[in-house]
Design a protein around this motif. Structure first.
Motif, PDB file in Angstrom:
ATOM      1  N   THR A  11       0.900  -1.278  -0.026  1.00 51.58           N
ATOM      2  CA  THR A  11      -0.062  -0.061  -0.050  1.00 51.58           C
ATOM      3  C   THR A  11       0.843   1.290  -0.069  1.00 51.58           C
ATOM      4  N   ASP A  36      -2.414   2.148  -4.556  1.00 52.66           N
ATOM      5  CA  ASP A  36      -2.244   3.505  -4.068  1.00 52.66           C
ATOM      6  C   ASP A  36      -3.625   4.285  -4.405  1.00 52.66           C
ATOM      7  N   ILE A  37      -4.112   5.356  -3.621  1.00 54.54           N
ATOM      8  CA  ILE A  37      -4.958   6.114  -3.748  1.00 54.54           C
ATOM      9  C   ILE A  37      -4.821   6.848  -5.088  1.00 54.54           C
ATOM     10  N   ASN A  38      -3.660   7.177  -5.656  1.00 56.94           N
ATOM     11  CA  ASN A  38      -3.093   7.777  -6.727  1.00 56.94           C
ATOM     12  C   ASN A  38      -3.042   6.681  -7.974  1.00 56.94           C
ATOM     13  N   GLN A  55      -6.217   0.487  -7.329  1.00 59.46           N
ATOM     14  CA  GLN A  55      -6.429   1.890  -6.377  1.00 59.46           C
ATOM     15  C   GLN A  55      -7.311   1.526  -5.206  1.00 59.46           C
ATOM     16  N   ASP A  57      -8.165   3.601  -1.242  1.00 63.36           N
ATOM     17  CA  ASP A  57      -8.243   4.491  -0.153  1.00 63.36           C
ATOM     18  C   ASP A  57      -8.186   3.422   1.254  1.00 63.36           C
ATOM     19  N   ALA A  60     -10.769   3.528   3.842  1.00 65.07           N
ATOM     20  CA  ALA A  60     -12.135   3.143   3.591  1.00 65.07           C
ATOM     21  C   ALA A  60     -12.569   1.748   3.581  1.00 65.07           C
ATOM     22  N   SER A  63     -13.314   0.340   0.122  1.00 60.13           N
ATOM     23  CA  SER A  63     -12.197   0.407  -0.740  1.00 60.13           C
ATOM     24  C   SER A  63     -11.253  -0.642  -0.494  1.00 60.13           C
ATOM     25  N   ALA A  81       1.190   2.727   3.483  1.00 60.30           N
ATOM     26  CA  ALA A  81       0.566   4.018   3.361  1.00 60.30           C
ATOM     27  C   ALA A  81       0.494   4.898   4.563  1.00 60.30           C
ATOM     28  N   ARG A 100      -7.932  12.301  10.299  1.00 61.67           N
ATOM     29  CA  ARG A 100      -7.396  11.502   9.023  1.00 61.67           C
ATOM     30  C   ARG A 100      -5.813  10.881   9.197  1.00 61.67           C
ATOM     31  N   VAL A 104      -5.581   6.949   8.158  1.00 60.65           N
ATOM     32  CA  VAL A 104      -4.474   6.318   7.397  1.00 60.65           C
ATOM     33  C   VAL A 104      -3.454   5.568   8.075  1.00 60.65           C
ATOM     34  N   SER A 108      -6.286   1.767   8.720  1.00 66.09           N
ATOM     35  CA  SER A 108      -5.745   0.969   7.510  1.00 66.09           C
ATOM     36  C   SER A 108      -5.332  -0.409   7.791  1.00 66.09           C
TER      37      SER A 108
END
Length: 242
Positions: A11, A36-38, A55, A57, A60, A63, A81, A100, A104, A108
């Protein structure tokens, strides 16, 4: 080729330490999912290494569930991540920033365990690597809630190791000092020669961690060469935590 025949998820694999780990794992023969989120970043590393992009997140549930469905059972999970808040007094960190960082950096690990550990249990083997930080071992002022999230990750690593050992699953952590990654400026507050000199003065070996440093340590801990190692938080820090 110490990871030949293994499948791994990394991740945050689109940049920084995660990209370095993904490159190393691919070079060692693993089938790698760069998560990755990107998605563009994940695809770029995947194209470079022959890995597979996905992809996600990591904060979440839906996801992470979708990622697990896409990848299926894996041999290696790297929870890399992570984010931080800018250096500031603890009471000045906003609730949004706090939520946040914990989502993360901590939630996660819960979510990936929720969706991927059952698959590892069914196969009676696996290796999980959590990327913590020297901040979880030797905290610095004004990064209070980031420090706490990484301390949480180290404790989570140790308790996961105990619970999952009967299933043949090893769980370890890496604790890097700050490195040449997108988060460096956030850790220092500002990226100037003066701030770099000040930060480097706290590292006995006199340099930042690099993606290659992290990748080499990760490759060892996730390989069969480390089959008797579980529950450790290995500093990759040039002596920062001594």
């Amino acid at each position: 080729m110490r990871l030949q025949g293994k499948t791994a998820i990394v991740t945050g694999g689109g940049s920084g330490f995660g990209a370095g780990i993904a490159r190393k794992f691919a070079a060692e023969g693993a089938t790698v999912w760069v998560a990755d989120i990107n998605l563009d970043a994940a695809e770029a590393i995947a194209a470079e290494t022959g890995a597979r992009p996905v992809q996600v997140d990591v904060a979440a549930n839906d996801s992470v569930a979708a990622m697990a469905a896409a990848t299926g059972a894996v041999d290696i999970l790297v929870n890399n991540a992570g984010i931080t808040h800018l250096p500031k007094p603890m009471e000045d960190v906003t609730e949004e920033e706090f939520d946040r960082v914990l989502a993360v950096n901590a939630k996660s690990v819960f979510l990936t365990a929720r969706h991927l550990v059952p698959l590892m249990k069914s196969r009676q083997h696996g290796a999980i690597l959590n990327v913590a930080s020297t901040a979880g071992i030797s905290p610095r002022a004004n990064l209070n809630w980031y420090n706490a999230s990484k301390g949480w990750m180290i404790t989570a690593t140790r308790t996961m190791a105990i619970e999952l050992a009967p299933f043949g699953i090893r769980v370890n952590a890496l604790a890097p000092v700050a490195g040449e990654t997108p988060l460096l400026a956030s850790f220092m507050g500002e990226d100037t020669p003066e701030m770099r000199t000040k930060f480097l003065s706290t590292i006995p070996l006199g340099r930042f961690s690099t993606p290659d440093d992290m990748a080499n340590a990760a490759s060892f801990l996730c390989s069969e060469e480390a089959s008797m190692i579980t529950g450790v938080a290995l500093p990759v820090d040039g002596g920062r935590t001594i």
